[in-house]
Scaffold this active site. Structure first.
Site, PDB file in Angstrom:
ATOM      1  CB  SER A 192      10.639   3.335   4.294  1.00  0.00           C
ATOM      2  OG  SER A 192      11.961   3.420   3.811  1.00  0.00           O
TER       3      SER A 192
ATOM      4  CG  HIS B 149       3.128  -8.094   0.152  1.00  0.00           C
ATOM      5  ND1 HIS B 149       2.939  -6.856   0.753  1.00  0.00           N
ATOM      6  CD2 HIS B 149       2.505  -8.997   0.945  1.00  0.00           C
ATOM      7  CE1 HIS B 149       2.223  -7.011   1.861  1.00  0.00           C
ATOM      8  NE2 HIS B 149       1.952  -8.296   2.002  1.00  0.00           N
TER       9      HIS B 149
ATOM     10  CG  ASP C 229      -1.958  -1.041   1.247  1.00  0.00           C
ATOM     11  OD1 ASP C 229      -2.025  -1.826   0.282  1.00  0.00           O
ATOM     12  OD2 ASP C 229      -2.738  -1.080   2.223  1.00  0.00           O
TER      13      ASP C 229
END
Length: 293
Positions: free
Chosen positions: A240, A153, A96
């Protein structure tokens, strides 16, 4: 933040070793608190400050034992379906985040990466003169905010080739920092993870720490096979950046991402949504090097 990264005074401060000592001390202090049991008392304020969608979390808020545990929370199963899970020719978003995409590194340097000494070997922790397949690579940049899920991911299915940690600094990942003359992407602590994909060829994901972020912890090992959407790493407390590198010609990024990027805008994305489609062009790009060997 703008003052610290965008002014002449800031450039002077960042050239002084005491500045980095103070920043390092502050980083370690915040990280230690975020991992302590006492930090669970900060979770409600964190949720309010960053408008976190707690309904998306895997567990009720009161079950998280520290701010770090909440920060690295998983989302509810099934909340982020992986786009065409059985089709490995489509890469997906690793997190996200807010995303920009560039067909080559020169374009990324002109419009997004402003560090004075940025180059791909430096990003990967290699000597500047090192020859790599990434010299003119396509690059997707995902910028996470504190409110996002900080489990990272795999964008593609394939085999994990290497996982290496580079860098030792923790500069900010906010827009003011990444669009300044400092080299956030090549100096901050970062995890470099390379995959070998049948559809996309070699792919590298670089998970870059930032101020108030601790180490980026890998969740997979070299030799392990992953399916796109699988968890491969986790950030500790803070916000980040991730950069995903594809060999030139290996991917056609989604049209809306390209359109928004060319207009100077980031696209708000969810992990598992489509990033781009394999073209097979990486085989042509790497063919001369293969023939020479």
């Amino acid at each position: 933040m703008w003052f610290f990264y965008q002014t002449f005074v800031s450039r002077l401060l960042l050239a002084l070793p005491p500045t980095w000592w103070v920043l390092g001390w502050q980083h370690r202090r915040i990280a230690a608190h975020a991992n302590s049991p006492e930090s669970r008392n900060d979770i409600p304020a964190f949720i309010k400050s960053y408008s976190v969608d707690v309904a998306a979390a895997e567990k009720p808020v009161e079950q998280y034992r520290s701010l770090q545990e909440f920060f690295a929370r998983r989302l509810r199963p099934g909340l982020r379906p992986i786009y065409e899970l059985g089709n490995d020719a489509i890469a997906v978003m690793p997190a996200d985040s807010r995303c920009v995409v560039y067909g080559n590194v020169d374009a990324a340097r002109r419009f997004w990466i402003k560090g004075r000494n940025f180059n791909v070997p430096a990003l990967l922790g290699l000597a500047p003169s090192t020859r790599t397949p990434w010299d003119n690579c396509a690059i997707a940049i995902n910028r996470l905010s504190p409110s996002d899920c900080h489990r990272l991911h795999a964008s593609v299915s394939g085999r994990v080739v290497t996982t290496e940690t580079h860098g030792h600094r923790f500069m900010g990942s906010e827009w003011a920092a990444t669009h300044s003359g400092v080299n956030v992407m090549t100096q901050n602590e970062r995890l470099v993870m390379e995959f070998e994909s049948e559809e996309f060829g070699p792919v590298v994901q670089v998970m870059i720490g930032a101020s108030e972020v601790g180490s980026v912890r890998p969740l997979v090992k070299p030799g392990q096979r992953v399916t796109k959407g699988d968890e491969v790493a986790v950030f500790t407390y803070g916000g980040s950046i991730m950069a995903t590198l594809f060999v030139f010609g290996a991917i056609d990024f989604e049209a809306d991402l390209c359109r928004h990027t060319s207009g100077g805008c980031e696209t708000l994305v969810q992990y598992g949504s489509p990033l781009g489609r394999a073209t097979g062009g990486w085989r042509r790009t790497l063919a001369p090097a293969t023939s020479a060997e």
